[in-house]
Each structure stands twice: as C-alpha cells, then as structure tokens.
Design an enzyme around this catalytic site. Sequence first.
Site: not given
Length: 355
Positions: A76, A103, A124, A150, A226, A250, A253, A283
């Site tokens: 974002a 996004s 989203y 997501t 996702k 995520h 997060r 990661g």
Amino acid sequence: MADAFNDYEQLAVLPAGVRDFVAGGSGAELTLRRNRAALDAVTVTPRVLGGVGCPDTATTILGTAATLPIAVAPMAYQRLFHPEGELLLAAAAGSAGIPYVISTLSSLPLEKIAAVAPSWFQLYWLRDRTAVRALIDRATEAGCGALMVTVDVPVMGRRLRDVRNSFTLPPDVIAANLVDKSTEAHSTLNGASAVAAHTATAFDPAFSWRDLAWLRSVTEIPLLVKGILDPRDALAAVDAGADSVVVSNHGGRQFDGAPASIDALGSVVDALGNDFPVLLDSGIRGGTDVLKALAVGADAVLVGRPLLWALAVGAPDEALALLGRELRDAMLLAGCADLAAVADLATERNPWPIS
C-alpha cells in the site's frame, strides 16, 4: 549502490513513522521474526558437476511469462517512499520482466499503474460489494492478468509501532482506488493508527468462502488466494475456484503467533499436489531465500519490504537486477541449470541457530 539485495533498508532515509510502518509487524512481532529465523534454518544440499554454465530462471506464473520466479508483492501507499510511488516500482518490475501486483490501497489509480507494466490486481474485501465489483471490472478493463484476493485481513492486525507513533498518512497520499472519501487515514488519533481506523471502516470482517465463490463467478481471469497457511484452507480455496494460493502470514503483520510461511509451505503443497501452482510470501530477503522457497515447494515468490526500501532510495530497478543476479548465483552454486532442478534439491531444517 548496494552490495546485497537486503542492503536497501540501511540505505533508505525515511521519517521514523514511515520506517516503522514498513518494518513493523503486529503484536510482539513474533511472527515477523519467525519468518526470518525459519528461512535461515532451511538448508539446501547443493549438487555438483552438472555443467550448468548459465542458469535459466525463466518461468510462467498463472499465464504470465516471467524472467524470474518472482512477482512484486502488493504493498500500500507507495508514494510514502517516493514521489512517483507505484509507477516507479511497476516500471522496474516491467523492465525486469516480472509481474507487479497492484494493491487495492495503492496511492495512484490502478489504471495508471497497469499502463506502465504487466500487472495483477490485489483485492481487499470491502463492506460495499458494489465497490468490490467495480474494482474487479476496473482491473479487468485495465488489462490486469490475474486477481489476487487477500483473505487474512478481516481486520488489520494491531501494529504497535503504528499505535505508538499515532501513524497518519500525509494529505497527499491517498487510497486512490477507493471512492470512499473518508478522512480516517489522514486524521491523527492519539495512541492509535489512522490507517487501521480507515481499514476498519472500509474492510468487511465477515468475508467468507461464499463471498470467494461469488468472486470466482464474476471474473474469468486467474484467481489467487493470498493468506493461506492451513492445508484445509488451501483445499477450500480450490473448491471455491482458486487457480493458485499464496502461502503467506502477511509478512508478520496480521496474526502474531502464526507459523512462518516457509514452515507452512510444505504441508500446503502436499495437500494440493505438485501440479497446482503455489506461491510463497513473507520474509524473502535475497536470491538464496528465493532458491530455498522453490526447493521447499513454491512455484514462485512474492517480494515485498526490500523493494519498498529500494523505492525509497530511488533504485528499484537496480534492486531487482541485483535480486536476479543473487538467484542465478545461488542456482549456479547449487548446481541447478533451471527451476526444475531447484525443485529437485534436498532440503532440511537446521535445528542450530546461526550466531
């Protein structure tokens, strides 16, 4: 400018609140740290004398040709990091020959971004289904090659760095794809994240498998889900019509206490079978991490945070070139001529931490 793909974090000069917004995780940041520790714990046994020469990193991801088994993760508000924001990072992805994922919360309209480079769109789930449908139609009309929904954000995880910073978006950084004219993300809330307040208003916490099946019914482009960690959810996603899943927590997060994505990957691949495309997110910090993910079972990976640091430096093109070089070096050292050979490498978890 950087010697390693992961160096851009040290090179980036950003306001403290913006730096914490990128670097932080939810809660005590256990899952955030677990992602890195788990990738470090994966060992790969290299092969030798394969006459490799120059490794071939080309692949196809959900019908999109890619020079690397990598896509830019949806992230974002990229104008927080550079005035050109998403346009600069998307252009770098296009030059590198990899998909860029736009996004829902991009700070520039999705149409402008999709015009710069081959793109996918990340969705989203909003409280207003009409707005959801409008975003899907806009992404399709803009030529986005896939839709990535997501599913692990019914509500934004409690990100304590943002809470302590009372993090607020500057007036010129907006959620450009949303017709919602609310000011929550720009209104300072002492002891709270304005971004979290905005998403609490916009996102639907009751998003369900029924909604996902409806989503499948209204679009014909490839659908990725996702935020999958449990094999049972991976199978349910396939039943709902998903063409691929992204194993992701995520980036540490959301739920703090979730397994590292790399640790969840194997069981998801086993449940779905080797012919079903599975991506890994969370990661990845260099070319050797990409090789590890592919060796454990991923078909491709999403790369996020390091590219935001590189964007802040104004060098996302350099960063992606460096990541590709690291992957080719890792493949050569592991004796792999192509990605099929990487998938055939032996891996195990090293129980001893590296000091």
